[in-house]
Design an enzyme around this catalytic site. Structure first.
Site, mmCIF file in Angstrom:
data_model
loop_
_atom_site.group_PDB
_atom_site.id
_atom_site.type_symbol
_atom_site.label_atom_id
_atom_site.label_comp_id
_atom_site.label_asym_id
_atom_site.label_seq_id
_atom_site.Cartn_x
_atom_site.Cartn_y
_atom_site.Cartn_z
ATOM 1 N N HIS A 1 43.868 35.671 39.850
ATOM 2 C CA HIS A 1 44.363 36.399 38.599
ATOM 3 C C HIS A 1 45.377 35.263 38.038
ATOM 4 O O HIS A 1 46.283 35.710 37.283
ATOM 5 C CB HIS A 1 45.094 37.580 39.050
ATOM 6 C CG HIS A 1 44.374 38.571 39.649
ATOM 7 N ND1 HIS A 1 43.134 38.698 39.492
ATOM 8 C CD2 HIS A 1 44.682 39.851 40.107
ATOM 9 C CE1 HIS A 1 42.600 39.782 40.054
ATOM 10 N NE2 HIS A 1 43.710 40.548 40.615
ATOM 11 N N HIS B 1 43.698 44.877 34.208
ATOM 12 C CA HIS B 1 43.922 45.441 35.675
ATOM 13 C C HIS B 1 44.649 47.033 35.661
ATOM 14 O O HIS B 1 45.587 47.112 36.601
ATOM 15 C CB HIS B 1 44.766 44.474 36.274
ATOM 16 C CG HIS B 1 44.540 44.515 37.819
ATOM 17 N ND1 HIS B 1 44.764 45.646 38.623
ATOM 18 C CD2 HIS B 1 43.855 43.570 38.657
ATOM 19 C CE1 HIS B 1 44.402 45.124 39.970
ATOM 20 N NE2 HIS B 1 43.844 43.997 39.943
ATOM 21 N N GLU C 1 37.670 46.355 37.062
ATOM 22 C CA GLU C 1 37.939 45.105 36.377
ATOM 23 C C GLU C 1 36.840 44.495 35.813
ATOM 24 O O GLU C 1 35.970 43.970 36.769
ATOM 25 C CB GLU C 1 38.785 44.475 37.398
ATOM 26 C CG GLU C 1 40.160 44.967 38.026
ATOM 27 C CD GLU C 1 40.262 44.144 39.354
ATOM 28 O OE1 GLU C 1 40.458 42.967 39.354
ATOM 29 O OE2 GLU C 1 40.770 45.228 40.269
HETATM 30 C C1 BGC Z 1 41.931 42.087 43.722
HETATM 31 C C2 BGC Z 1 42.511 42.508 45.157
HETATM 32 C C3 BGC Z 1 44.140 42.092 44.898
HETATM 33 C C4 BGC Z 1 44.510 42.867 43.444
HETATM 34 C C5 BGC Z 1 45.810 42.657 43.105
HETATM 35 C C6 BGC Z 1 42.324 42.847 42.768
HETATM 36 O O1 BGC Z 1 41.596 42.492 41.639
HETATM 37 O O2 BGC Z 1 40.598 42.010 44.119
HETATM 38 O O3 BGC Z 1 42.350 41.693 46.337
HETATM 39 O O4 BGC Z 1 44.976 42.809 45.963
HETATM 40 O O5 BGC Z 1 43.579 42.653 42.457
HETATM 41 O O6 BGC Z 1 46.560 43.589 42.792
#
Ligand code: BGC
Length: 340
Positions: free
Chosen positions: A103, A172, A304
């Site tokens: 991320h 998210h 997402e």
């Molecule tokens: C991921 C998860 C991660 C989360 C974080 C998701 O997009 O795929 O594995 O723990 O984001 O909040």
């Protein structure tokens, strides 16, 4: 008619909470990481409810590590070992999720303060992500637009870079259409996808692409999330639930989430080729939300929309490479309806 106003300001930090409102929806956003703080809609008995998880105060958004409501970038999801080569040059990014990069790194877009302006029914956020920020090449000029159109929140991403770089932007938000009355096991989900990317125990795509037919991952028809999660499947074990990139096989209304008890339905359309469906597997009671509940695993589902995670290593022609001077344009729209 949409009205937009500032409802809270942290003047010293140049951060505002901004409310966008019309007859069908009330959406609260902020220029801190372009978080979506709340989305209020009615249910079939006309009761208003907030259908995304979030927090009361800015402070929790600054410290939480679950990306609740956040804009995620430069690269949403994982890059193997945080390492990639582009035009013969090697780049090393932060390793912030097991052995991988997740991320956008330690201080991704979710932690940046955006400038913004209000135009009619939309809030337009802008940000310059400087060359080498979090290790990524190129000065990236980013524009993110949240527009409220009747029952729909339209999100548009535009970016341009002065060097070749990687890009993969998503939102998210953690959706719970019951408005935190129950977890999402009784939500129905539809995802127009014939294939998923298989993951390893760190959530990184392995390169194996699996057909969903006759597996718990077949959401081409509406399917109870709780029923899926009960199944015994190695991929569900590795993800601790759903935490997988679905490769979309349609171009409109690709994802639909429905909660029968309230009649609330969310339909997502995107120009992007994949969606990570994530059942909040790593919420562990450590974060207390805006209505006083300590958020637990399965309390929400994230939708997402994105390019293939780790596409830089897995695709022959990675879609996530943004060439110098070229435009990155992507949209995702969220349509909220009540089915009576
Ligand atoms: C991921 C998860 C991660 C989360 C974080 C998701 O997009 O795929 O594995 O723990 O984001 O909040």
């Amino acid at each position: 008619m949409t009205t937009i106003k500032i409802i809270k300001s942290y003047k010293d930090k140049k951060i505002d909470f901004i409310e966008m409102k019309n007859d069908a929806l009330k959406v609260v956003v902020t220029n801190y990481g372009c978080h979506i703080l709340s989305i209020y809609m009615k249910d079939k008995e006309e009761n208003w409810g907030d259908v995304v998880l979030g927090f009361k105060d800015l402070e929790t958004y600054e410290t939480q590590d679950k990306y609740i409501g956040a804009l995620v970038g430069r690269f949403a999801n994982r890059i193997k070992a945080g390492h990639f080569s582009l035009n013969g040059k090697n780049y090393q990014l932060a390793i912030n999720n097991g052995p991988n990069h997740l991320h956008g790194g330690i201080d991704g877009f979710n932690h940046q303060v955006f400038d913004y302006r209000i135009e009619n029914n939309q809030v337009i956020f802008t940000y310059l992500s400087k060359d080498k920020e979090e290790g990524y090449p190129g000065n990236l000029t980013l524009e993110v637009t949240y527009a409220l159109n009747d029952q729909q929140l339209d999100v548009h991403y535009h970016a341009v870079s002065d060097q070749d770089t990687l890009i993969n932007i998503t939102n998210h938000s953690y959706f719970n259409l019951s408005s935190e009355k129950e977890n999402i096991l009784n939500h129905d989900l539809c995802v127009k996808a014939d294939k998923i990317a298989c993951i390893d125990a760190d959530g990184l795509p392995t390169g194996e692409i699996m057909a969903v037919k006759q597996t718990p991952f077949d959401f081409n028809q509406m399917h109870r999330i709780g029923e899926c999660l009960k199944q015994n499947h190695l991929q569900l074990q590795l993800g601790n639930g759903l935490d997988h990139p679905f490769i979309l096989s349609d171009t409109k209304d690709q994802i639909c989430l429905y909660h029968a008890l309230t009649g609330r339905q969310l339909t997502v359309s995107t120009s992007l080729p994949c969606v990570q469906i994530y059942t909040a597997n790593y919420l562990d009671g450590g974060l207390t939300g805006k209505y006083g509940y300590a958020y637990q695993s399965r309390d929400a589902v994230c939708i997402e929309t994105e390019y293939l995670p780790d596409g830089i290593h897995l695709e022959k022609e990675p879609q996530c490479i943004l060439k110098k001077g070229e435009n990155y344009d992507a949209y995702t729209s969220y349509r909220f309806e009540v089915i009576k």
